[in-house]
Design a protein around this motif. Sequence first.
Motif, short mmCIF file in Angstrom:
data_model
loop_
_atom_site.label_atom_id
_atom_site.label_comp_id
_atom_site.label_asym_id
_atom_site.label_seq_id
_atom_site.Cartn_x
_atom_site.Cartn_y
_atom_site.Cartn_z
N ARG A 127 4.43 21.06 6.79
CA ARG A 127 4.40 20.46 5.69
C ARG A 127 3.53 20.88 4.94
O ARG A 127 2.35 21.25 5.24
N SER A 128 4.06 21.63 3.08
CA SER A 128 2.88 21.71 2.24
C SER A 128 2.42 20.46 1.03
O SER A 128 1.27 20.80 1.21
N ASN A 129 2.48 19.65 1.87
CA ASN A 129 2.02 18.77 1.44
C ASN A 129 2.38 17.41 1.69
O ASN A 129 3.34 16.72 2.28
N ILE A 130 2.03 15.99 1.57
CA ILE A 130 3.16 14.10 1.44
C ILE A 130 2.45 13.88 0.60
O ILE A 130 1.28 13.84 -0.60
N ASP A 131 3.82 12.72 -0.30
CA ASP A 131 3.67 12.09 -1.57
C ASP A 131 2.68 11.22 -1.66
O ASP A 131 1.70 10.84 -0.42
N ASP A 132 1.80 10.63 -2.67
CA ASP A 132 0.75 9.21 -2.85
C ASP A 132 1.59 8.52 -1.75
O ASP A 132 1.11 7.07 -1.10
N LEU A 148 0.59 -1.30 0.09
CA LEU A 148 -0.06 0.02 -0.26
C LEU A 148 0.68 1.07 -0.13
O LEU A 148 0.54 2.53 -0.63
N ILE A 149 1.74 1.27 0.69
CA ILE A 149 3.23 2.68 1.00
C ILE A 149 3.79 2.07 0.87
O ILE A 149 4.79 1.32 2.26
#
Length: 115
Positions: A35-40, A15-16
């Motif tokens: 954080r500005s975002n996270i990876d899939d 899954l990850i």
Amino acid sequence: MKKTFRLYKEDNTLLISQIEKADSFLERLKGLMFRSNIDDDYGLWIEPCNSIHMLGMRFSIDVIYIDSELRILKLVKNLKPYRFSFCFNAHSALETRSGFVAKTGLCLGEKLKII
């Protein structure tokens, strides 16, 4: 250097591939803030954890609450910044990119593996 793990379904479906563990007080408090975002393909495993705060967050996340045997107790989709969530029976929580739960089709009661 942080140790990373991989998250699998019980049938060994990956899954990850990058799970970081937050197990100190400061790491758990900070979580994904600043954080500005996270990876899939990224998740944060917070242990112990039975509640999440979204204070200081800039993006929505999905939260997977699990028990000590990694069985899913609660799924929270698209938790928005400045909100709270809890699952009092949870042992830990996985924070993932918003949309992850829908994309993977995870279900309550399903067992996960973290290796």
